[in-house]
Design a protein around this motif. Structure first.
Motif, PDB file in Angstrom:
ATOM      1  N   GLU A 151       0.815  -1.214   0.000  1.00 15.69           N
ATOM      2  CA  GLU A 151       0.000   0.000   0.000  1.00 15.69           C
ATOM      3  C   GLU A 151       0.850   1.266   0.000  1.00 15.69           C
ATOM      4  OE1 GLU A 151      -2.754  -0.083   3.297  1.00 15.69           O
ATOM      5  OE2 GLU A 151      -3.623  -2.011   2.683  1.00 15.69           O
ATOM      6  N   GLY A 152       0.425   2.264  -0.788  1.00 10.60           N
ATOM      7  CA  GLY A 152       0.986   3.607  -0.689  1.00 10.60           C
ATOM      8  C   GLY A 152       2.046   3.927  -1.721  1.00 10.60           C
ATOM      9  N   ALA A 153       2.476   5.216  -1.681  1.00 10.98           N
ATOM     10  CA  ALA A 153       3.569   5.709  -2.541  1.00 10.98           C
ATOM     11  C   ALA A 153       4.613   6.290  -1.578  1.00 10.98           C
ATOM     12  CB  ALA A 153       3.047   6.722  -3.543  1.00 10.98           C
ATOM     13  N   ALA A 161      -6.937  14.549  -5.711  1.00 14.50           N
ATOM     14  CA  ALA A 161      -7.063  13.802  -6.968  1.00 14.50           C
ATOM     15  C   ALA A 161      -5.770  13.916  -7.781  1.00 14.50           C
ATOM     16  CB  ALA A 161      -8.251  14.312  -7.771  1.00 14.50           C
ATOM     17  N   ARG A 162      -5.216  15.141  -7.841  1.00  7.53           N
ATOM     18  CA  ARG A 162      -3.951  15.356  -8.595  1.00  7.53           C
ATOM     19  C   ARG A 162      -2.818  14.553  -7.955  1.00  7.53           C
ATOM     20  NH1 ARG A 162      -5.740  15.442 -12.777  1.00  7.53           N
ATOM     21  NH2 ARG A 162      -7.753  15.442 -11.806  1.00  7.53           N
ATOM     22  N   LYS A 163      -2.805  14.524  -6.621  1.00  7.28           N
ATOM     23  CA  LYS A 163      -1.774  13.778  -5.876  1.00  7.28           C
ATOM     24  C   LYS A 163      -1.888  12.273  -6.188  1.00  7.28           C
ATOM     25  CE  LYS A 163       1.212  13.232  -2.299  1.00  7.28           C
ATOM     26  NZ  LYS A 163       1.447  11.788  -2.326  1.00  7.28           N
ATOM     27  N   LEU A 164      -3.120  11.777  -6.221  1.00  2.00           N
ATOM     28  CA  LEU A 164      -3.331  10.350  -6.514  1.00  2.00           C
ATOM     29  C   LEU A 164      -2.881   9.982  -7.921  1.00  2.00           C
ATOM     30  CD1 LEU A 164      -6.692   9.148  -4.916  1.00  2.00           C
ATOM     31  CD2 LEU A 164      -4.532   7.910  -5.015  1.00  2.00           C
ATOM     32  N   LEU A 165      -3.170  10.868  -8.875  1.00  5.09           N
ATOM     33  CA  LEU A 165      -2.741  10.623 -10.262  1.00  5.09           C
ATOM     34  C   LEU A 165      -1.215  10.614 -10.346  1.00  5.09           C
ATOM     35  CD1 LEU A 165      -3.337  10.293 -13.310  1.00  5.09           C
ATOM     36  CD2 LEU A 165      -3.454  12.800 -13.466  1.00  5.09           C
ATOM     37  N   ALA A 166      -0.582  11.572  -9.652  1.00  6.84           N
ATOM     38  CA  ALA A 166       0.888  11.628  -9.648  1.00  6.84           C
ATOM     39  C   ALA A 166       1.468  10.383  -8.976  1.00  6.84           C
ATOM     40  CB  ALA A 166       1.352  12.905  -8.937  1.00  6.84           C
ATOM     41  N   ASP A 167       0.861   9.939  -7.882  1.00  6.13           N
ATOM     42  CA  ASP A 167       1.323   8.724  -7.190  1.00  6.13           C
ATOM     43  C   ASP A 167       1.187   7.490  -8.094  1.00  6.13           C
ATOM     44  OD1 ASP A 167       1.982  10.115  -4.918  1.00  6.13           O
ATOM     45  OD2 ASP A 167       0.247   9.451  -3.737  1.00  6.13           O
ATOM     46  N   ALA A 168       0.101   7.431  -8.846  1.00  2.00           N
ATOM     47  CA  ALA A 168      -0.120   6.283  -9.743  1.00  2.00           C
ATOM     48  C   ALA A 168       0.983   6.230 -10.802  1.00  2.00           C
ATOM     49  CB  ALA A 168      -1.493   6.385 -10.399  1.00  2.00           C
ATOM     50  N   LYS A 169       1.303   7.379 -11.370  1.00  2.00           N
ATOM     51  CA  LYS A 169       2.382   7.421 -12.368  1.00  2.00           C
ATOM     52  C   LYS A 169       3.710   7.055 -11.715  1.00  2.00           C
ATOM     53  CE  LYS A 169       0.283  10.946 -15.350  1.00  2.00           C
ATOM     54  NZ  LYS A 169       0.251  12.406 -15.665  1.00  2.00           N
ATOM     55  N   ALA A 170       3.899   7.490 -10.469  1.00  2.00           N
ATOM     56  CA  ALA A 170       5.170   7.236  -9.765  1.00  2.00           C
ATOM     57  C   ALA A 170       5.345   5.753  -9.423  1.00  2.00           C
ATOM     58  CB  ALA A 170       5.254   8.092  -8.503  1.00  2.00           C
TER      59      ALA A 170
END
Ligand SMILES: Nc1nc(=O)c2c([nH]1)NC[C@@H]1CN(c3ccc(C(=O)N[C@@H](CCC(=O)O)C(=O)O)cc3)CN21
Ligand SMILES: CC(C)C(=O)C(=O)O
Ligand SMILES: [Mg+2]
Length: 274
Positions: free
Chosen positions: A124-126, A170-179
């Motif tokens: 779980e997590g970034a 939402a922007r943070k989640l999208l960035a985390d997904a890419k990361a």
């Protein structure tokens, strides 16, 4: 047992590249948790693609009110049980609370899970977990990331709530997904995030996304076994849960109905999302 039955075509174990191919071809990845060999056999017979030994076992098997008490020994034990019942489905083991706190601990726990029969581990997590994902990936350990509602963070989140509702989150989640994808994750679970955000993330990353309370646009869906069988008694039922036993007629029928509903796009419906 069923693999050699003349009425059933021979099926082989799914692989990491096969899961990626399913995203490319728009074939949904039907996933479910399981905790023992008996249910694993039925799940396999129903043609479920991916089985997760979830740390949700702390709640549905052990009776705790969170996943925090689950240990690596618990996950390894249940992984062995499930692996003994599976022949086709891809098997993923959850790394339990703090088993992924450092790269070294995560490598140790992951090795035990893979040696017990898993083909991938989930964490779980970034944030600092990106280093862990990189470390495991460089050592050829397949990894499923997990973002949105991460139940191991329940003490800080203050409950099991939808994540990514505000624009900044939402922007943070999208960035985390890419990361997590860039760090080497092979799959991504999205839990309890608005359907539109899950659709955006699914389009933005090359790895398959598996949703739970994340709407119909993810590359796959997952549910907790007990929830699919209507066994959530005592707790308020989360919105994304559907009882497939009610009309499935039998446990195998419920798994088959779930698989068919995910593959046809009928489940999850708008009433199951946020
Ligand atoms: N049986 C079971 N099913 C699960 O899906 C599950 C577990 N256990 N244990 C670990 C986590 C905890 N999960 C949960 C538990 C409750 C909600 C829930 O009640 N959600 C509210 C959202 C409220 C909001 O923020 O709007 C809901 O109404 O769906 C969501 C996920 C998912 N996981
Ligand atoms: C609900 C799924 C994604 C999970 O992490 C679990 O069962 O522990
Ligand atoms: Mg889990």
């Amino acid at each position: 047992m069923y693999a050699n039955d003349s009425k059933t075509p021979a099926r082989t174990r799914l692989t990491v590249p096969a899961l990626r191919q399913m995203k490319a071809e728009g074939r949904r990845i039907v996933s479910l948790t399981a905790y023992d060999a008996g249910f694993a056999r039925s799940v396999d017979e129903a043609g479920i693609d991916l089985v997760l030994i979830g740390d949700s076992l702390g709640m549905v098997c052990q009776g705790h009110d969170s996943t925090l008490p689950v240990t690596v020994d618990d996950i390894v034990y249940h992984t062995r049980c499930v692996a003994a019942g599976l022949s086709t489905a891809f098997l993923v083991s959850d790394l339990p609370f703090q088993a992924d706190a450092t790269p070294e601990r995560a490598l140790d726990a992951s090795t035990r899970c893979l040696q017990a029969g898993a083909g991938m581990v989930k964490l779980e997590g970034a944030g600092h977990k990106l280093d862990v994902i990189r470390f495991l990936s460089e050592r050829e350990i397949p990894i499923c990331a997990h973002l949105g509602l991460t139940p191991q963070s329940v003490l800080r989140l203050g409950g099991y709530k939808v994540q990514g509702r505000e624009e900044a989150a939402a922007r943070k989640l999208l960035a985390d997904a890419k990361a997590v994808a860039a760090a080497g994750a092979d799959l991504l679970v999205l839990e309890c995030v608005p359907s539109a955000l899950a659709a955006e993330i699914t389009a933005a990353v090359a790895i398959p996304t598996i949703g739970i309370g994340a709407g119909p646009s993810c590359d796959g869906q997952i549910l907790v076994l007990h929830d699919l069988l209507g066994m959530n008694s005592g707790h308020r039922r989360p919105r994304f849960v559907k009882d497939f036993l009610a009309n499935g007629g039998s446990i195998l029928g419920a798994f088959q109905a779930y698989a068919a509903a995910v593959r046809s796009g009928e489940f999850p419906g708008p009433e199951h999302g946020y």
